[in-house]
Design an enzyme around this catalytic site. Structure first.
Site, PDB file in Angstrom:
ATOM      1  N   LYS A  95       7.813 -53.313  77.067  1.00  0.00           N
ATOM      2  CA  LYS A  95       6.896 -53.039  78.176  1.00  0.00           C
ATOM      3  C   LYS A  95       5.622 -52.357  77.673  1.00  0.00           C
ATOM      4  O   LYS A  95       4.512 -52.694  78.109  1.00  0.00           O
ATOM      5  CB  LYS A  95       7.589 -52.167  79.224  1.00  0.00           C
ATOM      6  CG  LYS A  95       6.691 -51.621  80.319  1.00  0.00           C
ATOM      7  CD  LYS A  95       6.095 -52.698  81.218  1.00  0.00           C
ATOM      8  CE  LYS A  95       5.319 -52.035  82.348  1.00  0.00           C
ATOM      9  NZ  LYS A  95       4.797 -52.954  83.343  1.00  0.00           N
ATOM     10  N   THR A 120       7.249 -47.462  83.626  1.00  0.00           N
ATOM     11  CA  THR A 120       6.703 -47.547  82.263  1.00  0.00           C
ATOM     12  C   THR A 120       6.712 -46.142  81.678  1.00  0.00           C
ATOM     13  O   THR A 120       6.023 -45.250  82.184  1.00  0.00           O
ATOM     14  CB  THR A 120       5.267 -48.105  82.291  1.00  0.00           C
ATOM     15  OG1 THR A 120       5.286 -49.386  82.916  1.00  0.00           O
ATOM     16  CG2 THR A 120       4.710 -48.238  80.876  1.00  0.00           C
TER      17      THR A 120
END
Length: 296
Positions: A176, A100
């Protein structure tokens, strides 16, 4: 070497990476693996696959390198550190980035690797350790058609859902980030709700039973408040992960002056929990910031 069955390497055998490597092996790959904890890589390789001593060795041997590390800084180290894979990966090979990260960083990484002839997939993941182990994670991917062709069946071996969100890097990381916005806010809201229940003297097990069968339920309430009821804060995903991820959410929004009032509050709650000494505990430990309650 065929497009359908390339030689695969995976870096980072943590909660997610180990399960992904096991899924690759189950699908018929013999993955090369690397982890800073050598014994973890060697344990994995006993049942098939190869534990590489160095990242450079893994890069040289593999057509596809999947990186499952914590953040952008660790990904930089995997690629461009003293023993990085970028120096040894062959032109036409593929780097799959599962962390991420700031979407703008991912966009820039695609062009940096292209200068070395290395293909790139922006491919953050979601689902947790259990889904990783069973090959059931979700991958939010973006990249060139050539990158997908080079990946062959590798992505499908690790994930139940592989979403193709764009023909260049960035969109995977943006989706995300939005997922993490919801995940963080939902955990914070779940903790707040359970804390109020405890304060008001409601039986926590009864509250959990009712909420998980009512409209107020969320996946995060059901999953994380079970940890609170068990009094088990073993970190499956730590408080500091959401300090980082909600920080990224706010960074992305700040760049376009977009207000995120709930995300900001949730971020402060995780920061408070981290500073209070719960940084490495499970993210459900955000409930520990509420005063005047006795936790199970």
């Amino acid at each position: 070497m065929s497009a359908s069955q390339p030689t695969v390497g995976l870096v980072g055998l943590g909660a997610m990476g180990l399960g992904m490597a096991q899924s690759l092996r189950r699908a018929g790959h013999a993955p090369h693996v690397f982890d800073l904890r050598r014994e973890v890589a060697q344990d994995f390789a006993r049942d098939g696959g190869t534990a590489c001593e160095t990242l450079a060795e893994l890069g040289a041997r593999c057509d596809v390198v999947v990186s499952v590390v914590v953040n952008a800084a660790q990904t930089e180290s995997v690629l461009f550190g003293d023993d990085g894979v970028a120096a040894t990966m062959r032109p036409g090979s593929l780097f799959v980035m599962c962390s991420t990260v700031d979407p703008n960083w991912s966009v820039a990484l695609e062009s940096r690797l292209a200068k070395q002839g290395i293909l790139y997939l922006d491919a953050p993941i979601s689902g947790g350790a259990a889904k990783a182990a069973s090959g059931q994670i979700t991958m939010m991917t973006a990249g060139t058609p050539e990158a997908y062709t080079r990946a062959g069946g590798v992505l499908d071996a690790m994930a139940a859902k592989v979403y193709r969100l764009g023909d260049k890097a960035g969109a995977g990381s943006k989706v995300k980030i939005i997922n993490q916005l919801l995940a963080g806010v939902h955990i914070a809201a779940a903790a707040e709700a359970m804390a109020l229940g405890l304060r008001e003297g409601v039986d926590p097990a009864a509250l959990y039973e009712v909420i998980t069968h009512s409209a107020g339920n969320s996946w995060m309430f059901e999953n994380r408040m079970a940890h609170v009821l068990a009094g088990d804060y073993t970190p499956l995903s730590a408080v500091d992960i959401f300090v980082k991820d909600l920080g990224l959410v706010l960074d992305v929004a700040r760049a376009s002056k977009f207000p995120l009032p709930l995300s900001s509050t949730a971020h402060q709650m995780f920061m408070q929990a981290s500073t209070a000494g719960f940084a490495r505990e499970d993210d459900s430990a955000v409930i520990k910031i509420f005063p005047g309650i006795t936790l199970p």
